[in-house]
Design a protein around this motif. Sequence first.
Motif, PDB file in Angstrom:
ATOM      1  N   THR A 108       0.851  -1.189   0.000  1.00 38.25           N
ATOM      2  CA  THR A 108       0.000   0.000   0.000  1.00 38.25           C
ATOM      3  C   THR A 108       0.884   1.235   0.000  1.00 38.25           C
ATOM      4  O   THR A 108       2.089   1.153  -0.195  1.00 38.25           O
ATOM      5  CB  THR A 108      -0.986  -0.015   1.186  1.00 38.25           C
ATOM      6  N   ARG A 127      -8.214   6.795   9.757  1.00 35.97           N
ATOM      7  CA  ARG A 127      -8.742   5.709   8.931  1.00 35.97           C
ATOM      8  C   ARG A 127      -8.373   4.394   9.586  1.00 35.97           C
ATOM      9  O   ARG A 127      -7.299   4.267  10.181  1.00 35.97           O
ATOM     10  CB  ARG A 127      -8.147   5.788   7.531  1.00 35.97           C
ATOM     11  N   MET A 128      -9.250   3.426   9.500  1.00 42.75           N
ATOM     12  CA  MET A 128      -8.990   2.097  10.058  1.00 42.75           C
ATOM     13  C   MET A 128      -8.704   1.125   8.912  1.00 42.75           C
ATOM     14  O   MET A 128      -9.388   1.164   7.887  1.00 42.75           O
ATOM     15  CB  MET A 128     -10.205   1.601  10.841  1.00 42.75           C
ATOM     16  N   PRO A 129      -7.717   0.258   9.095  1.00 43.34           N
ATOM     17  CA  PRO A 129      -7.477  -0.745   8.055  1.00 43.34           C
ATOM     18  C   PRO A 129      -8.653  -1.717   7.985  1.00 43.34           C
ATOM     19  O   PRO A 129      -9.309  -1.979   8.986  1.00 43.34           O
ATOM     20  CB  PRO A 129      -6.202  -1.452   8.505  1.00 43.34           C
ATOM     21  N   ARG A 130      -8.893  -2.221   6.804  1.00 45.76           N
ATOM     22  CA  ARG A 130      -9.949  -3.231   6.637  1.00 45.76           C
ATOM     23  C   ARG A 130      -9.571  -4.483   7.420  1.00 45.76           C
ATOM     24  O   ARG A 130      -8.391  -4.793   7.602  1.00 45.76           O
ATOM     25  CB  ARG A 130     -10.126  -3.576   5.162  1.00 45.76           C
ATOM     26  N   ALA A 131     -10.571  -5.196   7.853  1.00 46.88           N
ATOM     27  CA  ALA A 131     -10.342  -6.405   8.655  1.00 46.88           C
ATOM     28  C   ALA A 131      -9.452  -7.402   7.919  1.00 46.88           C
ATOM     29  O   ALA A 131      -8.608  -8.060   8.544  1.00 46.88           O
ATOM     30  CB  ALA A 131     -11.679  -7.049   9.023  1.00 46.88           C
ATOM     31  N   ALA A 132      -9.607  -7.495   6.614  1.00 46.73           N
ATOM     32  CA  ALA A 132      -8.802  -8.439   5.831  1.00 46.73           C
ATOM     33  C   ALA A 132      -7.317  -8.083   5.841  1.00 46.73           C
ATOM     34  O   ALA A 132      -6.470  -8.949   5.619  1.00 46.73           O
ATOM     35  CB  ALA A 132      -9.317  -8.482   4.391  1.00 46.73           C
ATOM     36  N   LEU A 133      -6.987  -6.832   6.120  1.00 46.27           N
ATOM     37  CA  LEU A 133      -5.593  -6.403   6.148  1.00 46.27           C
ATOM     38  C   LEU A 133      -4.916  -6.697   7.487  1.00 46.27           C
ATOM     39  O   LEU A 133      -3.699  -6.787   7.564  1.00 46.27           O
ATOM     40  CB  LEU A 133      -5.503  -4.893   5.843  1.00 46.27           C
ATOM     41  N   TYR A 163      -3.756   5.291   9.123  1.00 48.14           N
ATOM     42  CA  TYR A 163      -4.030   4.244  10.110  1.00 48.14           C
ATOM     43  C   TYR A 163      -3.443   4.625  11.469  1.00 48.14           C
ATOM     44  O   TYR A 163      -4.089   4.484  12.504  1.00 48.14           O
ATOM     45  CB  TYR A 163      -3.437   2.901   9.689  1.00 48.14           C
ATOM     46  N   LYS A 197      -1.434   5.869   3.480  1.00 50.79           N
ATOM     47  CA  LYS A 197      -2.443   5.043   4.157  1.00 50.79           C
ATOM     48  C   LYS A 197      -1.957   4.616   5.534  1.00 50.79           C
ATOM     49  O   LYS A 197      -2.717   4.629   6.499  1.00 50.79           O
ATOM     50  CB  LYS A 197      -2.799   3.812   3.326  1.00 50.79           C
TER      51      LYS A 197
END
Length: 67
Positions: free
Chosen positions: A29, A42-48, A37, A33
């Motif tokens: 990334t 911003r919050m990272p996506r759960a998959a990350l 974080y 970003k």
Amino acid sequence: MNAKSSLNIKALRELRGMTQLELAEKLGTYQSKVSLYESGRRMPRAALLPRLAAALEVELGDLFSVN
């Protein structure tokens, strides 16, 4: 995530002597970003999250702290 919880990304990254750019490269990334974080804007996506934990060489649960 509630107001009393936060991610420990910056502290864990700094503990490893890693720059935001180095972490971003491990995650595939942008540095901007990672900055978002770390600042909580911003919050990272759960998959990350599993990749983030692996990049920081910690367990998934170590990413979180409860204040």
